[in-house]
Every structure is written in structure tokens, then in C-alpha cells.
Write an enzyme that holds these catalytic residues in place. Structure first.
Site, PDB file in Angstrom:
ATOM      1  N   LEU A 125      49.587 -32.935 -10.699  1.00 37.82           N
ATOM      2  CA  LEU A 125      50.979 -33.231 -10.484  1.00 37.82           C
ATOM      3  C   LEU A 125      51.272 -34.975  -9.567  1.00 37.82           C
ATOM      4  CD1 LEU A 125      54.427 -33.622 -10.830  1.00 37.82           C
ATOM      5  CD2 LEU A 125      54.607 -31.970  -9.390  1.00 37.82           C
ATOM      6  N   VAL A 182      51.902 -38.461  -7.470  1.00 38.41           N
ATOM      7  CA  VAL A 182      53.523 -38.562  -6.734  1.00 38.41           C
ATOM      8  C   VAL A 182      54.042 -39.603  -7.219  1.00 38.41           C
ATOM      9  CG1 VAL A 182      52.362 -37.169  -4.417  1.00 38.41           C
ATOM     10  CG2 VAL A 182      51.729 -40.034  -5.277  1.00 38.41           C
ATOM     11  N   MET A 217      47.461 -31.697  -6.291  1.00 34.11           N
ATOM     12  CA  MET A 217      48.603 -33.374  -5.901  1.00 34.11           C
ATOM     13  C   MET A 217      47.972 -35.018  -6.129  1.00 34.11           C
ATOM     14  SD  MET A 217      51.231 -31.825  -5.413  1.00 34.11           S
ATOM     15  CE  MET A 217      52.320 -33.926  -5.572  1.00 34.11           C
ATOM     16  N   LYS A 218      48.107 -35.386  -6.888  1.00 35.04           N
ATOM     17  CA  LYS A 218      47.351 -36.188  -7.485  1.00 35.04           C
ATOM     18  C   LYS A 218      48.133 -37.643  -6.805  1.00 35.04           C
ATOM     19  CE  LYS A 218      46.121 -38.487 -12.108  1.00 35.04           C
ATOM     20  NZ  LYS A 218      46.691 -37.746 -14.102  1.00 35.04           N
ATOM     21  N   VAL A 219      46.711 -38.293  -6.210  1.00 35.53           N
ATOM     22  CA  VAL A 219      47.226 -39.336  -4.955  1.00 35.53           C
ATOM     23  C   VAL A 219      46.230 -40.305  -4.936  1.00 35.53           C
ATOM     24  CG1 VAL A 219      47.160 -40.113  -2.941  1.00 35.53           C
ATOM     25  CG2 VAL A 219      47.823 -37.881  -3.287  1.00 35.53           C
TER      26      VAL A 219
END
Length: 295
Positions: free
Chosen positions: A108, A110, A139-141
Site C-alpha cells: 500500500l 503512501v 508500506m510502500k515508500v
């Protein structure tokens, strides 16, 4: 599909780079997982846009209810995405359990508007992580300069991270360093590091789109000096060469004494994920990036 299943035997995992409510509710995602060996899923704002604007009615009721309740556009977006990602995590959960946390993740992203905002990225990733509330969430950063300290902090806090938009070897190495620092900080404070997952998404085809354009400016035999090697012979090869160099950096890292010390305490490597593997040039094979990197 048999060839896709064979990937698992070689220690490889193929991920689906799209997500929609239709493929979840229709059972297509589950079929890909159980029958075709799918090991992970990534999502981003663009794929959600395509799912909603492409004519799907699966989102209408939830969007209408949220709008009537007075929720903002951003709040509705997060509600829709976290619902899809949570449901996808549940579909992939058997893979996560069977592989003991090696596979079975859903990513997912940000907000892209936070790509240069370290504190904003950390705050949003924390909130979305808690909202989805699934152990197989990533979490996709983005791996920007501002993203690197956010990646370190999130991993330090025990939040799984998919580092996206990596194009250069130095950028990958900076991310790998942040990954190790996060684990070293946790160990120094007596915190466990087992079970915290991360992947580094290294992009391919977009690099060749740019490099091929630059090389094409030197292809004409009528102008300029003789080039060796010839520019035309280098077209379509830059991205793969770049990825192989990044993988050599990965190998050096996991063979280092520093990493061995972390591994002995339960740390798992930050796996490399080959992203943007669909070719943009119709003259190229559609698996030109996939097949050479499997080995």
C-alpha cells in the site's frame, strides 16, 4: 502457468502489479494465488484510479456512503484503498503463513505528495499500517533522499516497507544501509528483529525508455564519430545491466560480517524486487526483463 509455478522452486516469487475490488470479489485473485503460484501484490493510486474509472461498480456503494457521511476526498480514497488492501492481505495470508513470512505480501503506497516529506511519510505510513492491521502488509515508500530516513524509522518501529522507485545503484545502496541501521538500532535496544519484512523495488523498463532515446541521437552513421560499442547495440540493454550491478551490491551486502551479525539474530534480507518489467518498446520481447533476471 506451469512455468510460473516453477519459479517457486528456484526461490523466485512473482507479484501482481495491480489490484482491484473486482479481482478480489470475483475470486480471480484467490485463483491466481492457489492455482498459479502468485506470491504478492502491489497497488498504487494509479491502479485504483483505473479500477474505479474503468467502469467497475464495485466501489459505488462504499463511495456513496462515505460521501453522504461527509468524508473528504482523501478520507474516501484511504477508505477504499485500505479496504481493498486488507481484503487482498487476507487472500494472500495462506502464502504468508506457509512461507513463514517470506512471501504473501500486499503493498500500500503512501501519498506521492509526501515523496519529499520525511515526517509526513512516517506519519501517514503509521496511520495506514494501523488501519489495515495485517502482518502481511508492506508500506510502500519511495527511495528519495527524504524517503530514506523514513524507511529507516518505519523499519525500526517494526513496520514492513516496500521501497519503491529505485533507479540507480547508489540509491539502492542507501536504502539497504537504512535497512541495516534500523535493525542495528533495534538490536541495540534489545528489541527483536525477526519477522520485519522489506523489499527494494528496482525499476527497469523506464530506464531503457530514457537511455534508448539518448542512444538514438547517436545512431546515424552520417554524423559524429565512430562509437565503440555502437549505440544501436546498447539499446535495450542498459536497464538489465543496471539491475545486475544492483544485485551484485545486494550479494556483497548479505555476505558481509555486518549482515551476518544481524542474520544470526533473526534478520531477513531486504529482498530485491524487479519492478517495471513490462516492456514499453513493441520491438522488444515482453519477457526481456523477466527471463534474464530469474537466474
Amino acid at each position: 502457468m506451469e512455468r510460473l509455478m516453477q519459479l517457486i522452486e528456484h526461490g523466485q516469487s512473482y507479484w501482481l502489479d495491480t489490484l482491484s475490488r473486482d479481482i478480489i470479489e470475483s475470486g480471480e485473485l484467490g485463483k491466481r494465488v492457489h492455482e498459479h503460484g502468485l506470491r504478492g501484490v502491489t497497488s498504487n493510486p494509479n491502479t485504483l484510479n483505473q479500477a474505479i474509472s474503468g467502469g467497475s461498480r464495485a466501489y459505488d456503494a462504499q463511495i456513496e456512503e462515505a460521501a453522504l457521511a461527509g468524508r473528504s476526498t482523501k478520507e474516501i480514497y484511504e477508505l477504499v484503498t485500505t479496504t481493498d488492501v486488507r481484503d487482498a492481505c487476507d487472500v494472500l495470508r495462506p502464502v504468508y503463513d506457509e512461507s513463514e513470512g517470506r512471501d504473501g505480501y500486499v503493498s500500500l503506497e503512501v501519498s506521492p505528495h509526501l515523496a519529499y516529506d520525511t515526517d509526513g511519510t512516517i506519519a501517514e505510513a503509521r496511520r495506514l499500517w494501523q488501519t489495515v492491521d495485517r502482518p502481511n502488509l508492506l508500506m510502500k515508500v519511495p527511495g528519495t533522499k527524504a524517503g530514506v530516513p523514513a524507511i529507516e524509522e518505519l523499519l525500526y518501529e517494526g513496520i514492513n516497507v516496500n521501497v519503491t522507485l529505485l533507479f540507480s545503484v547508489p540509491s539502492y545502496e542507501a536504502v539497504a544501509e537504512a535497512h541495516m541501521r534500523a535493525f542495528e538500532r533495534r538490536l541495540g535496544e534489545g528489541k527483536p528483529i525477526y519477522g520485519i519484512a522489506s523489499v527494494a523495488s528496482f525499476f527497469l523498463s523506464r530506464i531503457d525508455v530514457l537511455a534508448d532515446t539518448i542512444l538514438a541521437q547517436h545512431v546515424s552513421p552520417r554524423q559524429g564519430p565512430e562509437w565503440d560499442p555502437k549505440p544501436r547495440e546498447l539499446q535495450g540493454k542498459v536497464a538489465l545491466a543496471n539491475a545486475k550491478l544492483a544485485y551484485q551490491s545486494f550479494k556483497r551486502l548479505i555476505e558481509s560480517d555486518r549482515w551476518h551479525a544481524l542474520a544470526q539474530n533473526g534478520a531477513r534480507p531486504q529482498r530485491m524486487l524487479w519492478a517495471s518489467t513490462s516492456t514499453k518498446n513493441p520491438d522488444y520481447s515482453d519477457v526481456m526483463y523477466v527471463e534474464p533476471l530469474i537466474g
